[in-house]
Design an enzyme around this catalytic site. Structure first.
Site, short mmCIF file in Angstrom:
data_model
loop_
_atom_site.label_atom_id
_atom_site.label_comp_id
_atom_site.label_asym_id
_atom_site.label_seq_id
_atom_site.Cartn_x
_atom_site.Cartn_y
_atom_site.Cartn_z
N PHE A 126 0.86 -1.18 0.00
CA PHE A 126 0.00 0.00 0.00
C PHE A 126 0.90 1.24 0.00
CE2 PHE A 126 -2.83 3.17 1.83
CZ PHE A 126 -4.01 2.91 1.16
N ASP A 197 1.29 -4.23 9.13
CA ASP A 197 0.15 -3.36 8.82
C ASP A 197 -1.07 -4.26 8.70
OD1 ASP A 197 -1.81 -1.78 7.64
OD2 ASP A 197 -0.36 -0.59 6.50
N TYR A 222 -11.36 2.61 10.32
CA TYR A 222 -12.56 2.90 9.51
C TYR A 222 -12.91 1.79 8.52
CZ TYR A 222 -8.71 4.60 6.56
OH TYR A 222 -7.54 4.69 5.86
N LYS A 223 -12.13 0.72 8.50
CA LYS A 223 -12.41 -0.37 7.55
C LYS A 223 -13.31 -1.41 8.24
CE LYS A 223 -8.41 0.68 4.74
NZ LYS A 223 -6.98 0.52 4.53
N ARG A 370 -12.64 -4.33 -7.02
CA ARG A 370 -12.42 -4.99 -5.74
C ARG A 370 -13.74 -5.10 -4.99
NH1 ARG A 370 -8.49 -2.27 -1.31
NH2 ARG A 370 -10.38 -1.04 -1.07
C1 LIG Z 1 -6.19 1.71 4.26
C2 LIG Z 1 -4.75 1.47 4.49
C3 LIG Z 1 -3.95 2.44 5.09
C4 LIG Z 1 -4.53 3.78 5.42
O1 LIG Z 1 -3.69 4.67 6.03
P1 LIG Z 1 -4.29 6.02 6.62
O2 LIG Z 1 -3.12 6.74 7.11
O3 LIG Z 1 -5.26 5.64 7.70
O4 LIG Z 1 -4.98 6.74 5.51
C5 LIG Z 1 -2.62 2.13 5.35
N1 LIG Z 1 -2.10 0.93 5.00
C6 LIG Z 1 -2.86 -0.02 4.40
C7 LIG Z 1 -2.27 -1.34 4.04
C8 LIG Z 1 -4.20 0.23 4.11
O5 LIG Z 1 -4.93 -0.69 3.50
#
Ligand SMILES: *Cc1c(COP(=O)(O)O)cnc(C)c1O
Length: 411
Positions: A126, A197, A222-223, A370
């Site tokens: 990511f 992560d 938030y997920k 997705r």
């Molecule tokens: C959604 C996601 C993030 C989001 O990071 P934010 O700082 O909360 O925007 C980070 N890493 C991964 C792997 C994600 O899927």
């Protein structure tokens, strides 16, 4: 092909999580396949916000920091999240964004491995994970090098110069899941620390960070935790790493924040990873989502997520042969997280056309549709309905409109 509708009906009738759908506010007719990006709204959230805003803020004002326990919310919500990820009390805080927590975990790991000059991740991770690493390289004036290697080369790339490895447990596009314990063990053999992560894992898969001997972890609120847009994220630091040197040395991570001392002195325990004033409103909403998740047996969540995914893959088979969709991740549920991607050259336009049919899925560049599988509020029948609507989109070519071809700023 077997009767998928009857199969889905049986699965829904026997679903131990079926009652949870009604705990969420979901518009009639909508099929929401994006809960891995922004979870649905729990019905209890509005009442909780009303209380925090009306009573605690509106009436209690500053006295609520103590009277309503605002000041300890990062630890309280963190301890609840700890139960979802196999951590102990006092090892998790809920604060800041995932990106900021990645920075904190990486710099903490670097402080614990003085003399080592590299932080490592895999390519295709990511983006924010890689970007945060690159920022640390720049800020360090080159003392720390950020390196990304192809996923299959990762374990061989770890050596005695690696301070930390930052890895996503469930890949955000392919949903491929790494073996948490085995990967941790292999990386630690070289003396490096491991930062996981868990953005696409928390609230979706069984996790046991301490059994895996993980060093640090971060993840999203938030997920799958349904904490709401921009919800605070979390940071886990194994107790043995609580002597790390915080670089974001804000006053809420100070040993005595309200002594207003001139010099920084880190708090004991995981508190030293706090930085500024807690996001009270965001934490209140997040707590509702986390409490809901704690009512659930996570093994049921995982089993249902696998069944939803297997059903989707089976239902998509005719579309793969007729319209050229290609499964872009593991077909075997044991190897994947809780979303499924399909590659298609018209993916972006199709995601737009699906919205017209009240199906919300996600587009991920360059050509992935997705589908997020959220067992708390999706029914097996929703999966079949979504595929039926996608079939209509393909048959009628309703995706083929000029306005569906321009990629928006936020996907
Ligand atoms: C959604 C996601 C993030 C989001 O990071 P934010 O700082 O909360 O925007 C980070 N890493 C991964 C792997 C994600 O899927």
């Amino acid at each position: 092909m077997r009767d998928l509708a009857a199969h889905a009906g049986e699965l829904d009738a026997a679903d131990p999580l079926a009652g949870f759908r009604d705990r969420f506010s979901i518009r009639e007719g909508l099929i929401y396949l994006d809960g891995n990006s922004l979870g649905c709204l729990p019905k209890a959230t509005a009442g909780r916000m009303q209380q925090v805003i009306g009573e605690q803020w509106g009436e209690g004002l500053i006295t609520s920091w103590l009277d309503a326990d605002w000041s300890t919310m990062p630890q309280r919500v963190g301890d609840k999240i700890a139960q979802l990820i196999g951590a102990n009390e006092g090892e998790v805080i809920a604060a800041d964004s995932t990106s900021v927590n990645i920075f904190k975990a990486l710099t903490a790991a670097i402080s614990l491995r003085p003399g080592r000059g590299e932080i490592l991740t895999e390519t295709t991770n990511f983006p924010t994970d890689a970007y945060m690493m690159q920022g640390i390289e720049t800020f360090s004036g080159g003392r720390i090098k950020a390196r990304a290697v192809p996923p299959d080369d990762l374990l061989d790339a770890v050596d005695e110069n690696t301070a930390a490895v930052l890895l996503t447990h469930v890949h955000y596009k392919s949903a491929k899941a790494r073996d948490l314990a085995e990967t941790t063990r292999r990386i630690q053999q070289s003396g490096a620390l491991v930062i996981w992560d868990l953005s696409h894992s928390t609230g979706a898969l069984e996790l046991d960070l301490n059994a895996a001997n993980a060093d640090f972890a971060v993840g999203c609120g938030y997920k799958f935790l349904n904490g709401g847009p921009g919800a605070p994220a979390f940071l886990f630091a194994a107790q043995r790493n609580h002597n790390a040197e915080p670089v974001l040395s804000g006053w809420f991570g100070h040993a005595k924040p309200f002594a207003f001392e001139e010099d920084y002195q880190p708090a004991g325990g995981v508190d030293r990873f706090l930085c500024g004033t807690p996001y009270v409103l965001g934490l209140a909403a997040l707590e509702v989502g986390v409490d809901l998740m704690l009512e659930v047996d996570i093994r049921h969540v995982r089993t249902k997520s696998n069944a939803l995914g297997d059903l989707l893959i089976e239902a998509m088979e005719p579309l793969c042969s007729e319209f050229g969709f290609e499964l872009a991740g593991p077909a075997n549920s044991a190897e994947r997280g809780s979303h499924i991607g399909y590659a298609h050259e018209n993916a972006y336009a199709m995601v737009q056309a699906l919205r017209e049919k009240d199906v919300i899925a996600d587009f991920r560049t360059p050509e992935i549709i997705r589908f997020g599988l959220t067992p708390l509020y999706l029914r097996h029948s929703d999966i079949l309905d979504a595929v039926e609507r996608l079939t209509k989109v393909c048959r009628t070519r309703s995706w083929n409109k000029p306005e569906y071809r321009t990629v928006a700023a936020v996907t």
